[in-house]
Design a protein around this motif. Structure first.
Motif, short mmCIF file in Angstrom:
data_model
loop_
_atom_site.label_atom_id
_atom_site.label_comp_id
_atom_site.label_asym_id
_atom_site.label_seq_id
_atom_site.Cartn_x
_atom_site.Cartn_y
_atom_site.Cartn_z
N HIS A 1 11.29 2.56 10.08
CA HIS A 1 10.47 1.54 9.43
C HIS A 1 11.19 0.99 8.20
CE1 HIS A 1 6.82 2.35 11.83
NE2 HIS A 1 7.28 3.58 11.87
N PRO A 2 11.94 -0.07 8.36
CA PRO A 2 12.67 -0.64 7.22
C PRO A 2 11.76 -1.19 6.13
CG PRO A 2 12.84 -2.05 9.17
CD PRO A 2 12.23 -0.77 9.62
N ASP A 3 10.47 -1.39 6.43
CA ASP A 3 9.54 -1.87 5.40
C ASP A 3 8.93 -0.73 4.60
OD1 ASP A 3 8.06 -0.87 7.53
OD2 ASP A 3 6.48 -2.39 7.39
N ALA A 4 9.44 0.50 4.79
CA ALA A 4 8.95 1.66 4.06
C ALA A 4 10.01 2.16 3.09
CB ALA A 4 8.57 2.78 5.03
N LYS A 5 9.58 2.58 1.93
CA LYS A 5 10.50 3.20 0.98
C LYS A 5 9.78 4.34 0.27
CE LYS A 5 9.68 0.27 -3.09
NZ LYS A 5 10.32 -0.58 -4.11
N ARG A 6 10.55 5.26 -0.24
CA ARG A 6 10.00 6.39 -0.98
C ARG A 6 9.56 5.96 -2.38
NH1 ARG A 6 11.54 11.61 0.91
NH2 ARG A 6 13.21 11.57 2.47
N ILE A 7 8.52 6.60 -2.85
CA ILE A 7 8.16 6.54 -4.26
C ILE A 7 8.31 7.96 -4.81
CG2 ILE A 7 6.35 6.04 -5.94
CD1 ILE A 7 5.06 4.23 -3.89
N GLY B 1 0.81 -1.22 0.00
CA GLY B 1 0.00 0.00 0.00
C GLY B 1 0.84 1.27 0.00
N ARG B 2 0.17 2.39 -0.27
CA ARG B 2 0.85 3.68 -0.38
C ARG B 2 0.31 4.66 0.66
NH1 ARG B 2 -1.00 2.42 -5.04
NH2 ARG B 2 -2.41 4.21 -5.21
N MET B 3 1.21 5.44 1.22
CA MET B 3 0.82 6.52 2.13
C MET B 3 1.41 7.82 1.60
SD MET B 3 1.84 7.21 6.13
CE MET B 3 0.79 5.95 6.83
N LEU B 4 0.55 8.82 1.45
CA LEU B 4 1.00 10.15 1.05
C LEU B 4 1.05 11.02 2.29
CD1 LEU B 4 1.78 11.96 -1.38
CD2 LEU B 4 -0.62 12.70 -1.45
N LYS C 1 4.69 0.57 1.35
CA LYS C 1 4.98 -0.49 2.30
C LYS C 1 5.36 -1.76 1.55
CE LYS C 1 2.99 -2.13 6.66
NZ LYS C 1 1.77 -2.08 7.52
N SER C 2 6.42 -2.41 2.00
CA SER C 2 6.89 -3.62 1.33
C SER C 2 5.80 -4.69 1.29
CB SER C 2 8.12 -4.19 2.05
OG SER C 2 9.17 -3.24 2.03
#
Length: 438
Positions: A404-410, A379-382, A436-437
């Protein structure tokens, strides 16, 4: 003394007079100086005015109050030069409003002084001579006072010194332009409800009715001059909404798809929630901690013909409102300093303190951490703020990613994040998109 009792003396002034507008604007300024929110004070005064203010009177009062508060520090400096002893807050507020009017309408100086004296006669008749003398001295010493304003950073830039320093650090090449833009009246942009019309049709209808308007890159419609919403063709029918062009990027950059479960956290007054429903046929939950503000979300949905669920709850406490079904998309439009929209809320410059930023940063971090566990894998969080301060924006996101290692930028349009500065087209906003990964 209650507002109801205080409102009666104004009746001796013609409601369409400048004196009436100065007096009512000064009452708003006085309330802000006492720590009250300007928008709340204005809405309360408007609803309790007897007789009710027509559009022209309401606009004049609002313009005078907002302009006086945008000119943070200037009136204070002038009064410090011209007064030998303090005045009652009600009289000081009249002077702040009148001084700003004198600066922007020097051709009306005689009328402004006369009408300010008439206004102060309602709240402090014994000080009419003092107000007359101060304003006439301000006119006589205009050149000297202008030099003092130019040399004093707070008066010149019309922001607190700590605010100036923060903006200068964050935007070393643009800081003066950022501060100047924040001192200007805000633009008025419209969002088209694609469930009821098209952008082309709405644009043509506005132009046919004589409005000077242009279409921006994200399909926001920018009016050349602000107008009452009642004058807009299609507003009452739900074809148009007023929303800053910078805020209209949120739905596009989150980009929810039909059928997805979407959360708009901290949703009031509901502009972004409504845009999400107009953008795609999603299952939307709008979360708001304040029950009174949450009612505005439902009213917006009803006018626009939209269906979404509104729930009262604290984004930091998902156990109180979340049913356990993960969200595909989350709009985290978090509480912040509002430093990017201060031209709409100039009382913030009077009321905000630098130490308040730490409180916002802690609140934002708590909201992000809590919402993250409600987001589905993939999923995506803005993340959105209407702030210009790095602590609330890039630093906040970097610290979240470290936790949060399961988060990355888009990337957003080819950039890691987007900082919109206040311009003639939009307010200041910050956006960062996180995934989220799986």
């Amino acid at each position: 003394m209650s507002d109801r009792r205080r409102s009666h003396p104004t009746n001796r002034l013609p409601q369409d007079s400048l004196a009436y507008a100065i007096l009512e604007a000064s009452r708003l300024v006085e309330k802000v100086l006492g720590g009250q929110n300007l928008t709340d004070a204005f809405e309360h005064a408007r609803h309790h005015a007897r007789p009710l203010w027509p559009d022209a009177v309401r606009g004049a009062i609002r313009d005078l109050a907002w302009r006086a508060l945008r000119d943070y520090g200037r009136g204070d400096l002038v009064l410090a030069q011209l007064l030998s002893k303090p005045l009652p807050d009600s009289v000081r507020a009249v002077l702040l409003v009148a001084l700003q009017r004198l600066e922007t309408r020097p051709d009306q100086s005689h009328t402004v002084v006369d009408q300010a004296v008439e206004a102060v006669a309602v709240v402090a008749p014994g000080l009419k001579g003092v107000v007359n003398g101060v304003l006439r001295n301000a006119l006589r010493q205009a050149a000297r006072l202008a030099e003092l304003i130019e040399r004093d950073p707070v008066s010149h830039y019309r922001h607190p010194s700590w605010w100036i320093d923060r903006v200068r650090r964050s935007f070393p090449d643009d800081w003066e332009g950022v501060l100047e833009a924040a001192n200007q009246p805000p633009p008025m942009s419209l969002r088209v409800n694609l469930r009821r019309t098209t952008v082309d049709y709405a644009l043509a209808a506005l132009r046919e009715d004589g409005f000077a308007v242009r279409r921006l890159a994200n399909d926001a419609l920018l009016l050349e001059q602000p107008v009452p919403v009642t004058a807009l063709p299609g507003f009452a029918e739900g074809r148009l909404s007023v929303q800053d062009a910078g805020a209209q990027w949120a739905a596009r950059w989150l980009d929810p798809h039909a059928g997805q479960r979407v959360l708009d956290a901290c949703a009031a007054p509901g502009g972004k929630s409504a845009h999400l429903l107009e953008y795609a046929d999603v299952d939307l939950l709008s979360l708001e901690i304040d029950p009174v503000r949450a009612e505005r979300i439902d009213r917006n949905f009803a006018r626009l013909g939209l269906r979404g669920e509104t729930r009262i709850g604290d984004a930091r406490e998902p156990n109180d409102w979340w049913d356990g079904r993960p969200f595909d998309c989350i709009l985290a439009d978090v509480p912040c300093s509002a430093s990017g929209v201060v031209r709409r809320h100039p009382d913030i410059k009077w009321l905000r303190r630098e130490k308040d930023i730490r409180g916002f940063v802690a609140q934002q971090a708590a909201i992000l951490d809590s919402l993250w566990r409600t987001l589905a894998p993939g999923g995506r969080m803005l993340y959105v703020t209407c702030s210009l301060f790095d602590d609330e924006n890039r630093v906040q996101v970097s610290q979240f990613l470290a936790r949060h290692p399961d988060a990355k930028r888009i990337q957003i349009d080819g950039a890691d994040d987007r900082q919109l500065l206040p311009t003639a087209e939009n307010d200041g906003f910050y956006y960062a998109l996180l995934r989220k990964s799986d």
